[in-house]
Design a protein around this motif. Structure first.
Motif, PDB file in Angstrom:
ATOM      1  N   ILE A 148       0.820  -1.131   0.088  1.00 53.54           N
ATOM      2  CA  ILE A 148      -0.078  -0.083  -0.080  1.00 53.54           C
ATOM      3  C   ILE A 148       1.000   1.270  -0.172  1.00 53.54           C
ATOM      4  O   ILE A 148       1.674   1.329   0.845  1.00 53.54           O
ATOM      5  CB  ILE A 148      -1.016  -0.192   1.233  1.00 53.54           C
ATOM      6  CG1 ILE A 148      -1.783  -1.288   1.322  1.00 53.54           C
ATOM      7  CG2 ILE A 148      -1.821   1.146   1.568  1.00 53.54           C
ATOM      8  CD1 ILE A 148      -2.515  -1.507   2.534  1.00 53.54           C
ATOM      9  N   GLY A 149       0.838   2.122  -1.151  1.00 52.70           N
ATOM     10  CA  GLY A 149       1.601   3.213  -1.048  1.00 52.70           C
ATOM     11  C   GLY A 149       1.313   4.318  -2.156  1.00 52.70           C
ATOM     12  O   GLY A 149       0.133   4.448  -2.605  1.00 52.70           O
ATOM     13  N   THR A 150       2.210   4.839  -2.803  1.00 53.86           N
ATOM     14  CA  THR A 150       2.029   5.733  -4.092  1.00 53.86           C
ATOM     15  C   THR A 150       1.880   4.640  -5.308  1.00 53.86           C
ATOM     16  O   THR A 150       2.012   3.499  -5.215  1.00 53.86           O
ATOM     17  CB  THR A 150       3.092   6.543  -4.345  1.00 53.86           C
ATOM     18  OG1 THR A 150       4.236   5.966  -4.493  1.00 53.86           O
ATOM     19  CG2 THR A 150       3.242   7.476  -3.257  1.00 53.86           C
ATOM     20  N   ALA A 151       1.342   5.180  -6.349  1.00 55.38           N
ATOM     21  CA  ALA A 151       1.249   4.263  -7.576  1.00 55.38           C
ATOM     22  C   ALA A 151       2.550   3.858  -8.052  1.00 55.38           C
ATOM     23  O   ALA A 151       2.796   2.749  -8.193  1.00 55.38           O
ATOM     24  CB  ALA A 151       0.717   5.183  -8.605  1.00 55.38           C
ATOM     25  N   GLU A 152       3.762   4.727  -7.821  1.00 55.15           N
ATOM     26  CA  GLU A 152       4.890   4.338  -8.209  1.00 55.15           C
ATOM     27  C   GLU A 152       5.579   3.326  -7.363  1.00 55.15           C
ATOM     28  O   GLU A 152       6.073   2.109  -7.875  1.00 55.15           O
ATOM     29  CB  GLU A 152       5.929   5.507  -8.371  1.00 55.15           C
ATOM     30  CG  GLU A 152       5.691   6.511  -9.072  1.00 55.15           C
ATOM     31  CD  GLU A 152       4.219   7.343  -8.933  1.00 55.15           C
ATOM     32  OE1 GLU A 152       3.956   7.499  -7.693  1.00 55.15           O
ATOM     33  OE2 GLU A 152       3.727   7.852  -9.872  1.00 55.15           O
ATOM     34  N   GLN A 153       5.201   3.644  -6.102  1.00 55.57           N
ATOM     35  CA  GLN A 153       5.893   2.361  -5.020  1.00 55.57           C
ATOM     36  C   GLN A 153       5.221   0.927  -5.345  1.00 55.57           C
ATOM     37  O   GLN A 153       5.698  -0.160  -5.419  1.00 55.57           O
ATOM     38  CB  GLN A 153       5.314   2.741  -3.555  1.00 55.57           C
ATOM     39  CG  GLN A 153       6.386   3.761  -3.155  1.00 55.57           C
ATOM     40  CD  GLN A 153       5.952   4.604  -2.018  1.00 55.57           C
ATOM     41  OE1 GLN A 153       4.569   4.320  -1.364  1.00 55.57           O
ATOM     42  NE2 GLN A 153       6.624   5.579  -1.224  1.00 55.57           N
ATOM     43  N   VAL A 154       3.561   0.878  -5.436  1.00 55.46           N
ATOM     44  CA  VAL A 154       3.068  -0.180  -5.679  1.00 55.46           C
ATOM     45  C   VAL A 154       3.073  -1.021  -6.925  1.00 55.46           C
ATOM     46  O   VAL A 154       3.290  -2.076  -7.137  1.00 55.46           O
ATOM     47  CB  VAL A 154       1.379  -0.258  -5.220  1.00 55.46           C
ATOM     48  CG1 VAL A 154       1.265   0.318  -4.143  1.00 55.46           C
ATOM     49  CG2 VAL A 154       0.794   0.469  -6.416  1.00 55.46           C
ATOM     50  N   CYS A 155       3.402  -0.261  -8.079  1.00 60.88           N
ATOM     51  CA  CYS A 155       3.763  -0.792  -9.422  1.00 60.88           C
ATOM     52  C   CYS A 155       5.289  -1.406  -9.388  1.00 60.88           C
ATOM     53  O   CYS A 155       5.564  -2.387 -10.059  1.00 60.88           O
ATOM     54  CB  CYS A 155       3.625   0.288 -10.576  1.00 60.88           C
ATOM     55  SG  CYS A 155       1.564   0.812 -10.712  1.00 60.88           S
ATOM     56  N   GLY A 159      -3.413  13.727   3.043  1.00 61.61           N
ATOM     57  CA  GLY A 159      -4.734  13.446   2.538  1.00 61.61           C
ATOM     58  C   GLY A 159      -4.875  12.809   1.127  1.00 61.61           C
ATOM     59  O   GLY A 159      -5.995  12.524   0.542  1.00 61.61           O
ATOM     60  N   SER A 160      -3.549  12.698   0.506  1.00 62.07           N
ATOM     61  CA  SER A 160      -3.914  12.035  -0.732  1.00 62.07           C
ATOM     62  C   SER A 160      -4.137  10.643  -0.772  1.00 62.07           C
ATOM     63  O   SER A 160      -3.667   9.927   0.211  1.00 62.07           O
ATOM     64  CB  SER A 160      -2.437  12.194  -1.745  1.00 62.07           C
ATOM     65  OG  SER A 160      -1.614  11.583  -1.242  1.00 62.07           O
ATOM     66  N   LEU A 161      -4.819  10.066  -1.684  1.00 63.64           N
ATOM     67  CA  LEU A 161      -5.358   8.527  -1.596  1.00 63.64           C
ATOM     68  C   LEU A 161      -4.171   7.470  -1.938  1.00 63.64           C
ATOM     69  O   LEU A 161      -3.410   7.819  -2.688  1.00 63.64           O
ATOM     70  CB  LEU A 161      -6.582   8.178  -2.605  1.00 63.64           C
ATOM     71  CG  LEU A 161      -7.774   8.592  -2.157  1.00 63.64           C
ATOM     72  CD1 LEU A 161      -8.811   8.467  -3.295  1.00 63.64           C
ATOM     73  CD2 LEU A 161      -8.353   7.942  -0.953  1.00 63.64           C
ATOM     74  N   CYS A 162      -4.051   6.429  -1.345  1.00 56.93           N
ATOM     75  CA  CYS A 162      -2.914   5.354  -1.316  1.00 56.93           C
ATOM     76  C   CYS A 162      -3.557   4.510  -2.559  1.00 56.93           C
ATOM     77  O   CYS A 162      -4.705   4.409  -2.640  1.00 56.93           O
ATOM     78  CB  CYS A 162      -2.956   4.613  -0.300  1.00 56.93           C
ATOM     79  SG  CYS A 162      -2.177   5.427   1.331  1.00 56.93           S
ATOM     80  N   HIS A 163      -2.848   4.132  -3.477  1.00 58.90           N
ATOM     81  CA  HIS A 163      -2.913   2.967  -4.176  1.00 58.90           C
ATOM     82  C   HIS A 163      -2.349   1.554  -3.628  1.00 58.90           C
ATOM     83  O   HIS A 163      -1.689   1.659  -2.441  1.00 58.90           O
ATOM     84  CB  HIS A 163      -1.878   3.056  -5.526  1.00 58.90           C
ATOM     85  CG  HIS A 163      -2.577   4.092  -6.221  1.00 58.90           C
ATOM     86  ND1 HIS A 163      -2.700   3.896  -7.688  1.00 58.90           N
ATOM     87  CD2 HIS A 163      -3.013   5.472  -5.972  1.00 58.90           C
ATOM     88  CE1 HIS A 163      -3.304   5.358  -8.269  1.00 58.90           C
ATOM     89  NE2 HIS A 163      -3.641   5.982  -7.163  1.00 58.90           N
ATOM     90  N   SER A 164      -2.885   0.321  -4.217  1.00 61.86           N
ATOM     91  CA  SER A 164      -2.380  -0.785  -3.541  1.00 61.86           C
ATOM     92  C   SER A 164      -2.237  -1.859  -4.845  1.00 61.86           C
ATOM     93  O   SER A 164      -2.850  -1.779  -6.047  1.00 61.86           O
ATOM     94  CB  SER A 164      -3.566  -1.403  -2.543  1.00 61.86           C
ATOM     95  OG  SER A 164      -4.923  -1.531  -3.033  1.00 61.86           O
ATOM     96  N   ALA A 165      -1.595  -2.810  -4.264  1.00 57.51           N
ATOM     97  CA  ALA A 165      -1.101  -3.955  -5.278  1.00 57.51           C
ATOM     98  C   ALA A 165      -0.954  -5.162  -4.563  1.00 57.51           C
ATOM     99  O   ALA A 165      -0.531  -5.084  -3.287  1.00 57.51           O
ATOM    100  CB  ALA A 165       0.002  -3.852  -6.155  1.00 57.51           C
ATOM    101  N   CYS A 166      -1.209  -6.377  -4.992  1.00 58.84           N
ATOM    102  CA  CYS A 166      -0.785  -7.560  -4.534  1.00 58.84           C
ATOM    103  C   CYS A 166      -0.435  -8.604  -5.269  1.00 58.84           C
ATOM    104  O   CYS A 166      -0.534  -8.572  -6.521  1.00 58.84           O
ATOM    105  CB  CYS A 166      -2.132  -8.068  -3.567  1.00 58.84           C
ATOM    106  SG  CYS A 166      -3.450  -8.726  -4.363  1.00 58.84           S
ATOM    107  N   VAL A 167       0.606  -9.493  -4.579  1.00 59.75           N
ATOM    108  CA  VAL A 167       0.651 -10.821  -5.468  1.00 59.75           C
ATOM    109  C   VAL A 167       0.046 -11.942  -4.520  1.00 59.75           C
ATOM    110  O   VAL A 167       0.399 -11.913  -3.279  1.00 59.75           O
ATOM    111  CB  VAL A 167       2.315 -10.959  -5.702  1.00 59.75           C
ATOM    112  CG1 VAL A 167       3.225 -10.699  -4.382  1.00 59.75           C
ATOM    113  CG2 VAL A 167       2.662 -12.077  -6.216  1.00 59.75           C
ATOM    114  N   GLY A 168      -0.341 -12.894  -5.258  1.00 60.11           N
ATOM    115  CA  GLY A 168      -1.208 -13.893  -4.412  1.00 60.11           C
ATOM    116  C   GLY A 168      -0.600 -15.363  -4.891  1.00 60.11           C
ATOM    117  O   GLY A 168      -0.183 -15.375  -6.288  1.00 60.11           O
ATOM    118  N   PHE A 169      -0.257 -16.377  -3.879  1.00 59.54           N
ATOM    119  CA  PHE A 169       0.088 -17.332  -4.351  1.00 59.54           C
ATOM    120  C   PHE A 169      -1.059 -18.477  -3.994  1.00 59.54           C
ATOM    121  O   PHE A 169      -1.053 -18.506  -2.845  1.00 59.54           O
ATOM    122  CB  PHE A 169       1.351 -17.771  -3.575  1.00 59.54           C
ATOM    123  CG  PHE A 169       2.517 -16.631  -3.762  1.00 59.54           C
ATOM    124  CD1 PHE A 169       3.535 -16.954  -4.401  1.00 59.54           C
ATOM    125  CD2 PHE A 169       2.483 -15.605  -2.879  1.00 59.54           C
ATOM    126  CE1 PHE A 169       4.511 -15.804  -4.515  1.00 59.54           C
ATOM    127  CE2 PHE A 169       3.569 -14.641  -2.992  1.00 59.54           C
ATOM    128  CZ  PHE A 169       4.402 -14.762  -4.043  1.00 59.54           C
TER     129      PHE A 169
END
Lengths: 81, 307
Positions: B174-181, B266-276
């Motif tokens: 969970i973080g910025t678009a750049e971090q999660v990508c 106040g800016s919204l977080c982006h998220s990404a996940c990797v699932g196994f």
């Protein structure tokens, strides 16, 4: 056609887009249209115009502006006629 | 298990015959042998060791979660057909007698049950987002979690790779678009290398979730157009339709918006996940290397049991 679509979408409670501020070519997704609301748009259009969107037309582009929606609806109503 | 019998039924029958899986009377619910569990434990250790440099915080949620959380997540908009809600008997003695009478008569007694506040967890990360949001603003460099849970999806099938109750291990950034990508990109590489180290054939491909209905078709098209989901596919019960064993998902700010996940400014977080998909990886290993783990290739055994 486009006014009828605009009026129809304005009535949809799930669509949180301010239609006073958008033109026929404004990108509806930029204006706040969500993926799920797009489904509501599709269902409302199908009921209003007695049409059925084929799977190939179920894309973000089809619903990205009032002009694109009107184009899709007119193609489908012509096909049905 | 040769190429001629590369199908779901023969794999499931072999696993039953070899006492690796055990029937329960319901398609998609199976008992697991100690050997099967050992393979899963070893694979989980491998995942954790590959992810260790990222220093994720581990949380283990139970396989049941808050119904309110599932409702708030929007899951019922997208996957109503997969959800499972726990119901229990809440009546008195009179209703209890009625229930037993209906059961004895072979009638549908379940109408005497009512929905509880518990639903079955559909993916390991669903309970996480409100938990993170409740802690306040997300730090500037974001957060990373490692999760594992049994998950439920109502899709009864004789394909052993499509269980109704299965385990999913996940890393969630969970973080910025750049971090999660960047996180997702790194796992696309690490995940493929990891599966190749187990001597399994695989390919990574663009994918979509099984969204409900015709509207879901549109959501699936959008998801593909925007490249939000990739899957690592391994032939398990079919060559033509390989099984998704790992998935790499970018949610944009969907969960940020849904749960109010924000940075201090106040800016919204982006998220990404990797699932196994742990059972799926184990099934792929048994499918390709055979039912006897002692006979698996030395390199594979070394990767799993070497340390």
């Amino acid at each position: 056609m486009i006014d009828r679509i605009r009026a129809l979408l304005e009535q949809q409670p799930m669509i949180s887009v301010d239609f006073n501020t958008i033109t026929d070519d404004t990108n509806l997704y930029d204006a706040g249209l969500t993926s799920f609301a797009t489904v509501q748009v599709m269902l409302a259009l199908e009921e209003e115009f007695n049409i059925e969107f084929p799977e190939a037309m179920l894309t973000r582009r089809t619903f990205s502006s009032l002009a694109n929606v009107a184009d899709a609806v007119s193609r489908l109503t012509q096909r049905a006629a | 298990m040769d190429a001629k019998t590369f199908d779901a039924k023969s794999l499931l029958d072999t696993l039953f015959d070899k006492s690796i899986l055990f029937k329960t009377g319901v398609d998609g619910l199976y008992g697991r042998s100690g050997v099967f569990e050992d393979v899963i434990e070893r694979f989980e250790r491998l995942v954790t060791s590959i992810g260790a440099p990222d220093k994720a915080t581990r949380i283990h949620f139970p396989p049941g979660m808050s119904r309110a959380t599932l409702e708030g997540s929007g899951y019922m908009k997208s996957f109503p057909q997969l959800a499972g809600c726990v119901h229990s008997f809440m009546g008195g003695e009179r209703e209890h007698a009625q229930l037993l009478g209906m059961m004895a008569a072979g009638e549908d007694w379940t109408e005497l049950q009512q929905a509880t506040n518990v639903v079955l967890t559909p993916a390991a990360c669903y309970p996480l987002y409100p938990t993170v949001a409740a802690r306040g603003p997300v730090p500037d460099d974001g957060v990373l979690f490692e999760l594992s849970s049994y998950c439920f999806r109502h899709e009864p099938s004789k394909d052993p790779a499509r269980m109704q109750l299965f385990r999913m291990r996940e890393f969630v950034r969970i973080g910025t678009a750049e971090q999660v990508c960047a996180f997702r990109e790194s796992w696309l590489e690490r995940g493929k290398a990891m599966i190749e180290s187990l001597d399994l054939p695989c390919e990574v491909d663009l994918a979509n979730d099984p969204f409900f209905g015709r509207g879901g078709k549109m959501m699936a098209n959008n998801q593909r157009d925007e490249g939000l989901k990739f899957e690592l596919l391994i032939p398990v019960t079919s060559i033509e339709k390989p099984t998704a064993c790992l998935s790499f998902n970018y949610h944009r700010d969907h969960f940020g918006q849904t749960w109010g996940l924000k940075f201090a400014d106040g800016s919204l977080c982006h998220s990404a996940c990797v699932g196994f998909g742990l059972e799926r990886v184990a099934l792929a290993l048994f499918r390709h290397h055979g039912p006897e783990v002692e006979a698996w290739p030395a390199s594979v055994r070394d990767t799993l049991w070497g340390n």
